[in-house]
Scaffold this active site. Structure first.
Site, short mmCIF file in Angstrom:
data_model
loop_
_atom_site.label_atom_id
_atom_site.label_comp_id
_atom_site.label_asym_id
_atom_site.label_seq_id
_atom_site.Cartn_x
_atom_site.Cartn_y
_atom_site.Cartn_z
CG ASP A 89 -2.19 0.76 1.06
OD1 ASP A 89 -2.29 1.51 0.07
OD2 ASP A 89 -3.09 0.62 1.89
CG ASP A 90 -0.51 4.82 0.65
OD1 ASP A 90 -1.40 4.38 -0.09
OD2 ASP A 90 -0.72 5.69 1.51
CB CYS A 138 -6.83 2.67 -1.28
SG CYS A 138 -5.35 3.20 -0.38
CG HIS A 187 -10.31 0.55 0.13
ND1 HIS A 187 -9.16 1.07 0.68
CD2 HIS A 187 -11.34 1.29 0.64
CE1 HIS A 187 -9.48 2.09 1.46
NE2 HIS A 187 -10.79 2.23 1.45
CG ASP A 204 -2.56 0.96 -3.30
OD1 ASP A 204 -1.43 1.41 -3.05
OD2 ASP A 204 -3.49 0.99 -2.47
CG HIS A 205 -2.06 4.83 -4.55
ND1 HIS A 205 -1.44 5.28 -3.40
CD2 HIS A 205 -3.25 4.30 -4.15
CE1 HIS A 205 -2.21 5.04 -2.36
NE2 HIS A 205 -3.32 4.45 -2.78
#
Length: 511
Positions: A42-43, A82, A138, A323-324
């Protein structure tokens, strides 16, 4: 006296037994489909060793995985948030095709989307045992009611784990959100949520190695480096304050961007760079983020170690993605929710053991062609010999896995709320906002995207052909907000822009 069977009868029976044994042996030798191990983080921006986004970052496990596969150096998410990003990955559809732009809704709560077949469901329908642990969808999406239809086995949910008695940083704007925190305090790595997820994945691999009659699709999703970036002291000490390299943040870097570039992150719990500076948190956030990245990498390493120890390495495709991305203060913001490199560029590594598939896959190489996360669905289908479900909008990356120099014409598109898009090819990033505001960056000459070539009085005619070519890939139609849409929603209405149903007015602008 009973009649004794003739020798010919015995011979016939023996022949039947041999034939049955032959059939059984042939079935046993039928090649099993490749396993899939998916690791989601994540992130996580491009601050990993295989991408070189930060000169000091230490991610030996990801580097090890990269040495076994192909690293896509120009991979981008489909949404810098997300829920829409993960919805896109798991369904193979763009946000503009689902109408999922915010942190809600979950697709099963939308009539029009409720029957979409996710990647784990498709693999399950084709004979795979599916196991999901940590953050894949998510939040808690997919868990609870109806979870059996989403996966065969559910592992622990994503959790922060150990927390300090009170926040480590000063109160942050926007309500002092409890997730807005970072730093170190006395605790054990074993008490972190990501340690629990990695331990679950390790246990599952151990069990799966003992019963190899069925291929598996195992996905493990890590929470960090999502805030709060809490780390134990040893990870924090890996990045000393005095020698820490900060990302470049030239003064006035937002002066050449349209006002609408602020609308897509108008009011958020993530603090602006100005607050980070005023509260002496700019370096601390960067240090805590890097430390979190290295900790998560160690958990990736635990899973890869178990894959090797279980003897599953040669039969398992491994894919790692985020995810980003995340800003550390670049472009005047922290967090995601932008259409620039720091938000859209993500790690994407795919490792396919030699001889596992009918494809000759490269190893220890990098691919510079544009890649999108929604490409994973058709890519894994092709690698495992599964059909590709109808409605998929991604393109298989198998041609690039076979030949990383293979040129892919279609660029990568990222969307943050309807009408706001970035388009990236191997050289350029073109951004357009819902009000027509534009940006163009020559990433070859300006890799950190500091100079908007379409700003002010610049002679944009020299870039007309570039803009025209990239604009041709923008979505022709965009779904309106899906029912139940909420959280970080921007809408352009007849009388202006609305953030979370509140009209944007300049008096509320926070730089």
């Amino acid at each position: 006296m009973p009649k004794i069977p003739s020798l010919s009868v015995f011979a016939g029976l023996a022949l039947c037994v041999l034939q049955l044994q032959s059939i059984a042996t042939a079935d046993d030798q039928t090649p099993k489909k490749p396993n899939v191990l998916m690791i989601a983080i994540d992130d996580l921006n491009d601050w990993v060793q295989p991408l070189g986004g930060h000169p000091q970052v230490k991610t030996p496990a990801m580097q090890r995985l990269a040495s076994r596969g192909v690293t896509f150096t120009n991979a981008h998410c489909q949404a810098p948030l997300c829920n829409p990003s993960r919805t896109s990955i798991m369904t193979g559809r763009r946000p503009t095709s689902t109408g999922v732009y915010g942190l809600a809704p979950w697709i099963r709560n939308v009539d029009e989307l409720s029957d979409l077949v996710t990647m784990p469901q498709h693999f399950s329908a084709n004979g795979y045992k599916t196991l999901l642990g940590g953050k894949i969808h998510h939040g808690g999406h997919g868990r609870g009611k109806g979870s059996d239809a989403e996966a065969d086995v559910w592992g622990p949910p994503a959790r922060v784990g150990a927390k300090p008695e009170k926040k480590l940083i000063p109160p942050t704007p926007g309500g002092d959100h409890p997730l807005m925190d970072w730093g170190t305090f006395p605790h054990r790595d074993e008490d972190k949520g990501d340690w629990v997820v990695a331990s679950w994945a390790v246990d599952q691999l151990d069990q799966l190695s003992k019963t190899r009659d069925q291929p598996f699709f195992l996905a493990a999703g890590f929470f960090l480096p999502h805030v709060p970036c809490y780390v134990s002291q040893k990870w924090y000490d890996m990045y000393p304050f005095e020698s820490l390299t900060m990302p470049p943040m030239p003064p006035g870097d937002r002066d050449d961007t349209p006002m609408s570039s602020w609308y897509i992150h108008w009011e958020l719990p993530e603090p602006r760079t100005s607050w980070l500076r005023e509260n002496n948190q700019l370096k601390n956030l960067t240090r805590s983020y890097l430390a979190s990245v290295s900790f998560v990498d160690s958990q990736v390493g635990r899973i890869l170690d178990q894959l090797d120890a279980s003897g599953l390495s040669d039969s398992t495709i491994v894919v790692l993605w985020s995810d980003h991305g995340y800003h550390m203060g670049e472009k005047a913001v922290s967090g995601k929710n932008t259409l620039w490199q720091r938000s859209t560029r993500v790690p994407l590594i795919i490792s396919v053991p030699d001889g596992l598939t009918d494809h000759q896959i490269a190893a220890n190489v990098k691919c510079e062609s544009p890649a999108e996360l929604l490409d994973l669905y058709p890519t894994l289908c092709e690698l495992t010999g599964l059909s590709v479900p109808e409605g998929q909008e991604g393109l298989s990356l198998v041609p690039q896995l076979e030949d990383p120099a293979d040129v892919r014409e279609r660029p990568a598109i990222c969307t943050h709320n309807a009408g706001n898009h970035s388009v990236c090819d191997t050289r350029w990033r073109y951004i357009v906002y819902a009000d027509g505001g534009e940006e163009l960056y020559d990433r070859a000459a300006d890799p950190l995207e500091h100079r908007n070539l379409l700003a002010g009085d610049s002679d944009r005619s020299q870039y007309d052909s570039v803009v025209k070519r990239l604009s041709a890939y923008l979505p022709e139609t965009e779904k309106p907000l899906a029912p139940g849409s909420a959280h970080r929603i921007l809408e352009k209405r007849d009388d202006g822009f609305y953030w979370q149903d509140k009209k944007i007015v300049m008096e509320d602008w926070v730089q």
